[in-house]
Design a protein around this motif. Structure first.
Motif, PDB file in Angstrom:
ATOM      1  N   GLN A  20       0.866  -1.180   0.000  1.00 36.16           N
ATOM      2  CA  GLN A  20       0.000   0.000   0.000  1.00 36.16           C
ATOM      3  C   GLN A  20       0.900   1.226   0.000  1.00 36.16           C
ATOM      4  O   GLN A  20       2.081   1.131   0.295  1.00 36.16           O
ATOM      5  N   ASN A  21       0.355   2.383  -0.348  1.00 34.38           N
ATOM      6  CA  ASN A  21       1.203   3.577  -0.408  1.00 34.38           C
ATOM      7  C   ASN A  21       0.627   4.784   0.310  1.00 34.38           C
ATOM      8  O   ASN A  21       1.294   5.808   0.421  1.00 34.38           O
TER       9      ASN A  21
ATOM     10  N   ASP B  83      -2.040  -1.005  -3.623  1.00 36.83           N
ATOM     11  CA  ASP B  83      -3.313  -0.559  -3.034  1.00 36.83           C
ATOM     12  C   ASP B  83      -4.030  -1.695  -2.307  1.00 36.83           C
ATOM     13  O   ASP B  83      -5.232  -1.922  -2.482  1.00 36.83           O
ATOM     14  N   SER B  84      -3.269  -2.427  -1.489  1.00 36.05           N
ATOM     15  CA  SER B  84      -3.809  -3.504  -0.642  1.00 36.05           C
ATOM     16  C   SER B  84      -4.466  -4.627  -1.433  1.00 36.05           C
ATOM     17  O   SER B  84      -5.435  -5.235  -0.988  1.00 36.05           O
TER      18      SER B  84
ATOM     19  N   TYR C  96       2.340  -7.273   0.507  1.00 37.85           N
ATOM     20  CA  TYR C  96       1.031  -7.124   1.131  1.00 37.85           C
ATOM     21  C   TYR C  96       0.652  -8.414   1.853  1.00 37.85           C
ATOM     22  O   TYR C  96       0.030  -8.380   2.911  1.00 37.85           O
TER      23      TYR C  96
END
Length: 320
Positions: free
Chosen positions: A44-45, A75-76, A101
């Motif tokens: 994720q960011n 993004d997960s 992740y």
């Protein structure tokens, strides 16, 4: 013939790694810094922890002469991250900096990358098959949380914990905590493995507090769990509950500064990112890299929290 030679070299590298705990590449694979291509995939960011890590990567590339660095975020989504890993390898990256992740879910993609001669440097969260792992000693983080709770409760009392098992870092923290309290009279009366997301952690915190309003301490092993516990305790009117958290994020630091959370353990994600680039360059230039590169951790409390607030401001983290 070239592919066969690469396979032989890769096998030799693996033997050296297993025997010495280090990873090397052959002199034939050495590259000038300006010619090294780095691919990055974050699980994720948007979380401030990973924003700081990305800043560390970018600064290291600027300082050390890396001209080609492609930074992506999943993004997960495990599926997105696996696809990113595959695409970065296909496009010819020499090294992959990876924040998994899901530690188990990326193993096949990581194996395929290393079989293609790509070094995989995991950051914060490890996975099987990585070349090197740059992180805090998360088992030690768990031990530090336990030491704080033991000291606060004089070695006896009831505690609850929200942790996680889908990533290695959270699992290691839990193991460190549990092992440390074995020889005490501290009883873990409730445990929920929902620390991977704030909403699930909050639901767990509320349920645990409703069933165990007499606990003496509530252990959060990351920001999601620590802040969820704080929210649940505030809603339940439990102002005397001893609460722990991990990471020097804006919310954590503000809560410690304001006396709402008692203790935290601070990692340095900026330094993790910077060191990962340093190690990647060494690997590409035929130098040894350790299998585990430890980034030190520290306690945060009300007495020293301003030092961490000032440090994180330099990384772009603002505390209201």
């Amino acid at each position: 013939m070239k592919k066969k030679l690469i396979s032989v070299l890769s096998a030799a590298v693996m033997v050296v790694s297993l025997l010495t705990g280090t990873t090397v590449v052959s002199a034939a694979d050495k590259k000038e810094t300006k010619d090294i291509t780095i691919g990055v995939s974050f699980g994720q960011n948007v979380h401030p922890f990973f924003v700081a890590m990305q800043k560390g990567i970018e600064q290291a590339c600027a300082d050390l002469g890396i001209e080609n660095c492609n930074i992506l975020a999943a993004d997960s989504s495990l599926e997105t991250q696996v696809s990113q890993i595959e695409n970065l390898v296909t496009k010819g990256c020499d090294v992959l900096l990876l924040n998994p992740y899901d530690s188990d879910g990326v193993v096949n993609a990581v194996q395929a990358a290393t079989e293609n001669g790509v070094g995989v440097f995991t950051m914060d969260v490890d996975c099987e098959g990585s070349t090197s792992f740059v992180a805090s000693d998360n088992y030690k983080v768990g031990e530090m949380l336990a030491d704080a709770v033991i000291n606060q409760l004089d070695g006896k009392g009831k505690v609850a914990i929200i942790d996680g098992i889908t990533v290695t870092s959270l699992k290691d923290r839990t193991n460190g905590f549990m092992d440390k309290i074995k020889d005490t009279d501290i009883e873990v009366v409730a445990e929920q493995q929902t620390a991977h997301a704030r909403d699930t952690a909050l639901a767990s915190a509320e349920n645990i507090l409703q069933a165990n309003s007499d606990i003496d301490a509530f252990v959060g092993v990351n920001e999601n769990s620590g802040m969820a516990i704080l929210s649940g305790a505030t809603s339940a009117g439990l102002s005397d509950l001893y609460i722990t958290t991990v990471d020097s994020t804006a919310e954590n630091m503000a809560a410690i500064r304001d006396g709402k959370v008692d203790i935290g353990v601070a990692q340095d994600p900026y330094k993790m990112g910077y060191i990962a680039v340093e190690q990647a360059i060494k690997w590409c230039q035929g130098e040894e890299t350790d299998k585990f590169i430890e980034v030190p951790v520290e306690y945060m409390d009300k007495d020293n929290i301003q030092d961490f607030i000032d440090r994180e401001k330099g990384y772009g983290v603002e505390v209201d």
